[in-house]
Write an enzyme that holds these catalytic residues in place. Structure first.
Site, PDB file in Angstrom:
ATOM      1  N   GLY A  12       0.855  -1.185   0.000  1.00 51.06           N
ATOM      2  CA  GLY A  12       0.000   0.000   0.000  1.00 51.06           C
ATOM      3  C   GLY A  12       0.890   1.234   0.000  1.00 51.06           C
ATOM      4  O   GLY A  12       2.046   1.173  -0.427  1.00 51.06           O
ATOM      5  N   ALA A  13       0.359   2.347   0.517  1.00 46.90           N
ATOM      6  CA  ALA A  13       1.110   3.593   0.511  1.00 46.90           C
ATOM      7  C   ALA A  13       2.479   3.420   1.176  1.00 46.90           C
ATOM      8  O   ALA A  13       3.503   3.886   0.659  1.00 46.90           O
ATOM      9  CB  ALA A  13       0.302   4.674   1.243  1.00 46.90           C
ATOM     10  N   VAL A  14       2.514   2.721   2.308  1.00 47.28           N
ATOM     11  CA  VAL A  14       3.759   2.577   3.062  1.00 47.28           C
ATOM     12  C   VAL A  14       4.704   1.572   2.394  1.00 47.28           C
ATOM     13  O   VAL A  14       5.870   1.870   2.115  1.00 47.28           O
ATOM     14  CB  VAL A  14       3.475   2.164   4.526  1.00 47.28           C
ATOM     15  CG1 VAL A  14       4.786   1.925   5.274  1.00 47.28           C
ATOM     16  CG2 VAL A  14       2.633   3.225   5.221  1.00 47.28           C
ATOM     17  N   THR A  80       1.143  -4.338   6.492  1.00 45.05           N
ATOM     18  CA  THR A  80      -0.216  -4.737   6.108  1.00 45.05           C
ATOM     19  C   THR A  80      -1.196  -3.944   6.984  1.00 45.05           C
ATOM     20  O   THR A  80      -0.792  -3.278   7.930  1.00 45.05           O
ATOM     21  CB  THR A  80      -0.428  -6.262   6.280  1.00 45.05           C
ATOM     22  OG1 THR A  80      -0.393  -6.590   7.663  1.00 45.05           O
ATOM     23  CG2 THR A  80       0.645  -7.051   5.532  1.00 45.05           C
ATOM     24  N   LYS A 109       0.267  -0.930  13.352  1.00 45.03           N
ATOM     25  CA  LYS A 109       0.103  -0.674  14.793  1.00 45.03           C
ATOM     26  C   LYS A 109      -0.518  -1.847  15.551  1.00 45.03           C
ATOM     27  O   LYS A 109      -0.315  -1.989  16.753  1.00 45.03           O
ATOM     28  CB  LYS A 109      -0.795   0.559  15.000  1.00 45.03           C
ATOM     29  CG  LYS A 109      -0.225   1.841  14.445  1.00 45.03           C
ATOM     30  CD  LYS A 109      -1.233   2.977  14.514  1.00 45.03           C
ATOM     31  CE  LYS A 109      -2.151   3.043  13.309  1.00 45.03           C
ATOM     32  NZ  LYS A 109      -1.551   3.533  12.065  1.00 45.03           N
ATOM     33  N   LYS A 208      -1.916   4.506  19.047  1.00 49.17           N
ATOM     34  CA  LYS A 208      -0.566   5.068  19.163  1.00 49.17           C
ATOM     35  C   LYS A 208      -0.222   5.360  20.616  1.00 49.17           C
ATOM     36  O   LYS A 208       0.902   5.102  21.063  1.00 49.17           O
ATOM     37  CB  LYS A 208      -0.447   6.332  18.302  1.00 49.17           C
ATOM     38  CG  LYS A 208      -0.555   6.017  16.812  1.00 49.17           C
ATOM     39  CD  LYS A 208      -0.783   7.263  15.980  1.00 49.17           C
ATOM     40  CE  LYS A 208      -0.965   6.886  14.510  1.00 49.17           C
ATOM     41  NZ  LYS A 208      -1.426   8.032  13.712  1.00 49.17           N
TER      42      LYS A 208
HETATM   43  N1  LIG Z   1      -0.303   5.431   5.553  1.00 47.76           N
HETATM   44  C1  LIG Z   1       0.290   5.982   6.589  1.00 47.76           C
HETATM   45  O1  LIG Z   1       0.556   7.163   6.610  1.00 47.76           O
HETATM   46  C2  LIG Z   1       0.680   5.136   7.774  1.00 47.76           C
HETATM   47  C3  LIG Z   1       1.413   5.729   8.814  1.00 47.76           C
HETATM   48  C4  LIG Z   1       1.809   4.934   9.902  1.00 47.76           C
HETATM   49  C5  LIG Z   1       1.455   3.603   9.931  1.00 47.76           C
HETATM   50  N2  LIG Z   1       0.709   3.078   8.923  1.00 47.76           N
HETATM   51  C6  LIG Z   1       0.352   1.647   8.976  1.00 47.76           C
HETATM   52  O2  LIG Z   1       1.104   0.951   8.010  1.00 47.76           O
HETATM   53  C7  LIG Z   1       0.337  -0.105   7.481  1.00 47.76           C
HETATM   54  C8  LIG Z   1       0.230   0.053   5.996  1.00 47.76           C
HETATM   55  O3  LIG Z   1      -0.407   1.270   5.697  1.00 47.76           O
HETATM   56  P1  LIG Z   1      -0.838   1.667   4.242  1.00 47.76           P
HETATM   57  O4  LIG Z   1      -1.329   3.041   4.275  1.00 47.76           O
HETATM   58  O5  LIG Z   1       0.256   1.318   3.295  1.00 47.76           O
HETATM   59  O6  LIG Z   1      -2.082   0.651   4.023  1.00 47.76           O
HETATM   60  P2  LIG Z   1      -2.794   0.224   2.679  1.00 47.76           P
HETATM   61  O7  LIG Z   1      -2.550   1.272   1.648  1.00 47.76           O
HETATM   62  O8  LIG Z   1      -4.163  -0.157   3.040  1.00 47.76           O
HETATM   63  O9  LIG Z   1      -1.989  -1.095   2.206  1.00 47.76           O
HETATM   64  C9  LIG Z   1      -2.083  -2.309   2.886  1.00 47.76           C
HETATM   65  C10 LIG Z   1      -1.353  -3.344   2.047  1.00 47.76           C
HETATM   66  O10 LIG Z   1      -1.328  -4.582   2.765  1.00 47.76           O
HETATM   67  C11 LIG Z   1      -1.599  -5.614   1.839  1.00 47.76           C
HETATM   68  N3  LIG Z   1      -2.062  -6.816   2.515  1.00 47.76           N
HETATM   69  C12 LIG Z   1      -3.268  -7.070   3.097  1.00 47.76           C
HETATM   70  N4  LIG Z   1      -3.275  -8.305   3.617  1.00 47.76           N
HETATM   71  C13 LIG Z   1      -2.065  -8.860   3.347  1.00 47.76           C
HETATM   72  C14 LIG Z   1      -1.468 -10.122   3.603  1.00 47.76           C
HETATM   73  N5  LIG Z   1      -2.131 -11.082   4.269  1.00 47.76           N
HETATM   74  N6  LIG Z   1      -0.189 -10.340   3.196  1.00 47.76           N
HETATM   75  C15 LIG Z   1       0.503  -9.394   2.534  1.00 47.76           C
HETATM   76  N7  LIG Z   1      -0.017  -8.170   2.256  1.00 47.76           N
HETATM   77  C16 LIG Z   1      -1.287  -7.910   2.656  1.00 47.76           C
HETATM   78  C17 LIG Z   1      -2.622  -5.016   0.902  1.00 47.76           C
HETATM   79  O11 LIG Z   1      -2.649  -5.803  -0.251  1.00 47.76           O
HETATM   80  P3  LIG Z   1      -3.539  -5.402  -1.562  1.00 47.76           P
HETATM   81  O12 LIG Z   1      -2.756  -4.309  -2.215  1.00 47.76           O
HETATM   82  O13 LIG Z   1      -3.529  -6.679  -2.343  1.00 47.76           O
HETATM   83  O14 LIG Z   1      -4.873  -5.000  -1.051  1.00 47.76           O
HETATM   84  C18 LIG Z   1      -2.028  -3.630   0.710  1.00 47.76           C
HETATM   85  O15 LIG Z   1      -1.060  -3.650  -0.303  1.00 47.76           O
HETATM   86  C19 LIG Z   1      -1.015  -0.056   8.190  1.00 47.76           C
HETATM   87  O16 LIG Z   1      -1.002  -0.963   9.254  1.00 47.76           O
HETATM   88  C20 LIG Z   1      -1.081   1.363   8.677  1.00 47.76           C
HETATM   89  O17 LIG Z   1      -1.864   1.470   9.854  1.00 47.76           O
HETATM   90  C21 LIG Z   1       0.330   3.809   7.849  1.00 47.76           C
END
Ligand SMILES: NC(=O)c1ccc[n+]([C@@H]2O[C@H](COP(=O)([O-])OP(=O)(O)OC[C@H]3O[C@@H](n4cnc5c(N)ncnc54)[C@H](OP(=O)(O)O)[C@@H]3O)[C@@H](O)[C@H]2O)c1
Lengths: 319, 176
Positions: A12-14, A80, A109, A208
């Protein structure tokens, strides 16, 4: 060892930003997985091609996600989705990595907030270590600051750790608009998600601050979301912000962590004080035993911002 | 902060003295001996208690633990201490109440806050919406006894919860 081999779970974004920036930090991505696919190459995947494929076809490669976790790497990056309760699939990913004596860096988290004790036990039985700077305040070095001071030298942490809620409250205050109106605007701008529940009900911030309390308690006590007293911002009318402003104050969604407990809720703060950051900025105040109060602020979310924290953790583990 | 048992605060003791020469001095001695700083003495001459004693109010500044010592030594010295504590309403607490304030009888809410939360209301600003069904907000400025803001807030939360009102409270004192 200088460069580490990374297995990135989540695209995803991260996860995507980690893949994109890893090389700049001297690390090599040897595996990437999303929910349905994976790409594995012990010599390093072609980052650009993988990201392109993810955006064109929605998959990262031909392999199975399990192949990624079982492959050759030094550090597993868990990015994830954050889930509550059992914190899966993140928790099992971390477990598999540690059982294989790999280091694990989390952006997710869920496992750190909901199953902290178990994580620390798995870590104790492993050659690998866990780090999770990215879970609290994105790019802001909050956990590493606490680590530098030592948790016993920090008596409390408080502040704003949800950019969406902060954006909404600061817009409501500045423009005299009501909650629904500003929420819709935030969604148009991509600041709020289509389902903003986690952010506006205070759950994201609470996770957090739960993590902060776990770190501050340093093993003496374990916290989960259930231990937190959480109030959101959905019921705050514009009139409340007006009344606060007349008195030189404003309202912010403030979390507080001490080794004894966690709370998150809308609070009155001085309008010109350090806690009244505007927009999506985050801020944390650390109360120290001998050095007064530290204020650290910055961008608490976003792909590249969060990936920066992830990659700093990776470097700390392998340098 | 001081290392002598907490933050220095103003405490008020109410004494009842027998109308005899030297009584006041005898009462004040233990205070300075225990390290309390005398701020003011209000000696109500001519105003006798039902038992024929003279009421005296003394303000002392010292740390809470030291204050306990002072009260003890006063009592040991045979001085009649009728009231002791951080009795002054010298701390301010500002909160915002949100909800159906008018429908839930605002004046009753305020009365409850003054009696149960032991706070006195010094200022009220109400901002009611046009429609009756919408929520309104009120900003309350309260004076509380020093050191009791935490208790007052807890009571306030209870009173508000009964009426399904939301309290937007300031950060706790330690964090301001
Ligand atoms: N975005 C932020 O600014 C931010 C900041 C701090 C912490 N975080 C945390 O970092 C994590 C990722 O954030 P994000 O924004 O990147 O989320 P996101 O955009 O929703 O991406 C989640 C990713 O995880 C993948 N996924 C789901 N189930 C999986 C599995 N069983 N095995 C492998 N991959 C799997 C999804 O696959 P698909 O692409 O196939 O759906 C997607 O690529 C989250 O826990 C979030 O709380 C995010």
């Amino acid at each position: 060892m200088s460069g580490a081999r990374l297995c990135v779970l989540g695209a995803g974004a991260v996860g995507r930003s980690v893949v994109e920036l890893a090389e700049e930090y001297g690390h090599t991505v040897t595996a990437v997985a999303d929910s349905s696919s994976a790409v594995v190459d012990p010599d390093g995947v072609d980052a650009e091609a993988v990201l392109q494929r993810k955006s064109d076809e929605g998959v990262v490669g031909e392999a199975d996600p399990d192949d990624a976790v079982g492959g050759a790497y030094d550090v597993l990056v868990e990015a994830t989705p954050t889930t509550l309760g059992d914190a899966e699939p993140g928790f099992s990913h971390v477990k598999q990595g540690l059982e294989r004596d790999k280091h694990v860096v989390l952006a997710n988290k869920g496992p750190v907030a909901e199953r902290y004790g178990e994580l620390r036990e798995l870590e104790a039985d492993s050659e690998g270590k866990i780090r999770f700077e990215a879970t609290v305040g994105g790019a802001i070095p909050i956990l590493s600051t606490i680590e530098d001071f030592g948790p016993t030298h920090i008596t409390a942490a408080r502040g704003v750790l949800n950019g969406t809620a902060n954006f909404i409250l600061s817009r409501m205050a500045a423009e005299g608009l009501d909650y629904e109106h500003v929420l819709a605007e935030a969604q148009d701008l991509g600041v709020a998600e289509a389902d903003p529940t986690f952010d506006v009900e205070g759950i994201d911030a609470a996770l957090k601050f739960v993590i902060l309390s776990n770190v501050l308690a340093d093993g003496d006590q374990e916290f989960t979301l259930e231990d937190a007293v959480v109030d959101g911002i959905t019921d705050i009318p514009g009139t409340a912000l007006d009344l606060a402003a007349e008195d030189g104050r404003t309202i912010r969604l403030i979390g507080e962590s001490t080794p004894e407990g966690v709370s998150v809720g809308p609070r009155l703060v001085p309008a010109d004080g350090p806690l009244s950051v505007t927009g999506t900025l985050n801020i944390v105040q650390l109360e120290t035993t001998h050095a007064g109060r530290l204020n650290i602020s910055g961008r608490g979310a976003g792909g590249p911002e969060t990936a920066t924290a992830v990659l700093s953790d990776v470097s700390r583990l392998v340098d | 902060m001081s290392d002598t048992g907490g933050e220095v605060q103003t405490h008020t003791v109410r004494l009842e003295l027998v109308d005899e020469p030297g009584e006041l001095l005898r009462a004040l001695e233990p205070i300075s001996e225990a390290g309390g700083n005398l701020l003011s003495i209000y000696h109500e001459r001519g105003n006798l208690t039902p038992r024929g004693h003279i009421p005296v109010e003394v303000d002392i500044s010292c740390a809470p633990t030291r204050f306990e010592t002072i009260v003890e030594s006063l009592r040991e010295a045979g001085v009649n201490v009728v009231q002791a504590g951080s009795e002054r309403y010298d701390e301010e607490l500002v909160v915002i109440l949100v909800g159906h304030l008018v429908d839930t009888d605002l004046s009753d809410t305020l009365k409850q806050i003054e009696s149960c939360a032991d706070a006195s209301l010094t200022d009220l600003s109400l901002s009611a919406p046009r429609g009756r069904d919408e929520t309104s907000s009120a900003r309350l400025r309260l004076k509380t006894r020093s050191g009791t803001n935490g208790d007052a807030l807890a009571k306030l939360q209870e009173i508000a919860a009964d009426k399904e009102l939301q309290v937007i409270q300031p950060l706790t004192e330690a964090s301001q």
